[in-house]
Design an enzyme around this catalytic site. Structure first.
Site, mmCIF file in Angstrom:
data_model
loop_
_atom_site.group_PDB
_atom_site.id
_atom_site.type_symbol
_atom_site.label_atom_id
_atom_site.label_comp_id
_atom_site.label_asym_id
_atom_site.label_seq_id
_atom_site.Cartn_x
_atom_site.Cartn_y
_atom_site.Cartn_z
ATOM 1 N N GLU A 46 1.491 -11.500 7.264
ATOM 2 C CA GLU A 46 2.107 -11.397 5.945
ATOM 3 C C GLU A 46 2.957 -12.618 5.614
ATOM 4 O O GLU A 46 2.959 -13.088 4.475
ATOM 5 C CB GLU A 46 2.942 -10.114 5.839
ATOM 6 C CG GLU A 46 2.113 -8.843 5.791
ATOM 7 C CD GLU A 46 1.132 -8.805 4.616
ATOM 8 O OE1 GLU A 46 1.372 -9.477 3.604
ATOM 9 O OE2 GLU A 46 0.109 -8.113 4.730
ATOM 10 N N TYR A 65 8.583 -7.775 -0.905
ATOM 11 C CA TYR A 65 7.145 -7.619 -0.690
ATOM 12 C C TYR A 65 6.806 -7.467 0.793
ATOM 13 O O TYR A 65 6.126 -6.528 1.203
ATOM 14 C CB TYR A 65 6.333 -8.787 -1.280
ATOM 15 C CG TYR A 65 4.957 -8.769 -0.688
ATOM 16 C CD1 TYR A 65 4.068 -7.761 -1.050
ATOM 17 C CD2 TYR A 65 4.585 -9.635 0.332
ATOM 18 C CE1 TYR A 65 2.826 -7.636 -0.447
ATOM 19 C CE2 TYR A 65 3.348 -9.530 0.943
ATOM 20 C CZ TYR A 65 2.479 -8.531 0.550
ATOM 21 O OH TYR A 65 1.277 -8.394 1.172
ATOM 22 N N ASP A 78 3.104 -7.517 -4.585
ATOM 23 C CA ASP A 78 3.033 -8.970 -4.702
ATOM 24 C C ASP A 78 2.452 -9.296 -6.080
ATOM 25 O O ASP A 78 2.311 -8.405 -6.909
ATOM 26 C CB ASP A 78 2.192 -9.570 -3.562
ATOM 27 C CG ASP A 78 0.723 -9.207 -3.684
ATOM 28 O OD1 ASP A 78 0.379 -8.345 -4.523
ATOM 29 O OD2 ASP A 78 -0.092 -9.786 -2.948
#
Length: 232
Positions: free
Chosen positions: A48, A136, A154
């Site tokens: 991520e 996020y 996002d």
DNA sequence: TTCCGGTCCT
DNA sequence: AGGACCGGAA
């Protein structure tokens, strides 16, 4: 009492149908990406953070090499800064690498010596306190590693939700509202939430793209305020 | 040459 | 609220 009045986002009528169409599409169209094959919190975190400002194709190239060098939180924590920077070389935004390294050091150093292995928090509220982790990424780790039924918004997700549920009216919609909307849509079951979050991002990446969205191929077009009236 | 993007900092 | 950080793609 909330300090600010975020306009209450209630669950849209078409929510159920949206989820069904989305998940059915995901089941047949999803890309097979390495970070979708693990629930290891550290691996999810690394993916991520890399994906924050870097395209999938590039991350796919760096991700396995990085994990080979630093297979877990502990190995990353004990690595010299220069080694981390070198493993990150070519990905850009090097502050991400420094934050990730600092995060590993802080989390790995938290546990009592000799006892339990260093572990990332599961709660988004705790995750955002760590360096390099914003709203996020906190949601993404909570959902993709721990299968918590929380949203992860996002720009892909933001764009999809705007187009599908807000249409033209959604142009000036604030972040708070979009997050509320996402929260209302995410399935309460963690495993379904995992698939929902992956699926809506996949839709934003492959179909509901920023430029030239592929409405003619869109699985949720029947419930989309924007695409319904567009020509193929 | 312009546009794009999470997080952090101002 | 608005820009810096980077590198790839339009």
């Amino acid at each position: 009492m909330p300090r600010k009045s975020i306009p209450q986002a209630r669950k849209p009528r078409s929510a159920q149908r949206f989820r069904r169409l989305l998940l059915a599409w995901y089941a047949r169209a999803a890309r097979d990406l390495p970070w979708r094959r693990t629930r290891d919190p550290y691996r999810v975190l690394v993916s991520e953070v890399m994906l924050q400002q870097t395209q999938v194709s590039r991350v796919a190239e760096y991700y396995p090499r990085f994990l080979e060098k630093f297979p877990d939180l502990r190995s990353l924590a004990s690595a010299p800064a220069r080694a981390v920077r070198e493993a990150w070389d070519g990905l850009g935004y090097y502050a991400r690498a420094r934050s990730l390294h600092a995060l590993a050091r802080s989390v790995a150093g938290r546990g009592e010596a000799g006892r339990g292995v260093a572990k990332l928090p599961e709660d988004p509220q705790e995750l955002v306190k760590l360096p390099g982790i914003g709203p996020y990424t906190a949601g993404a780790v909570a959902s993709f590693a721990y299968e918590k039924p929380v949203p992860a918004v996002d720009t892909n997700v933001r764009r999809v939700l705007r187009r599908v549920f807000l249409g033209d009216a959604g142009r000036g919609t604030g972040d708070g509202y979009i997050w509320e909307l996402a929260r209302a849509l995410v399935p309460k079951d963690g495993k379904r939430a995992w698939r929902f979050n992956q699926a809506i991002m996949e839709l934003g990446a492959l179909i509901c793209r920023a430029r030239r969205p592929q409405c003619s191929q869109c699985p949720v077009r029947p419930v989309c305020r924007t695409g319904k009236r567009l020509d193929a």
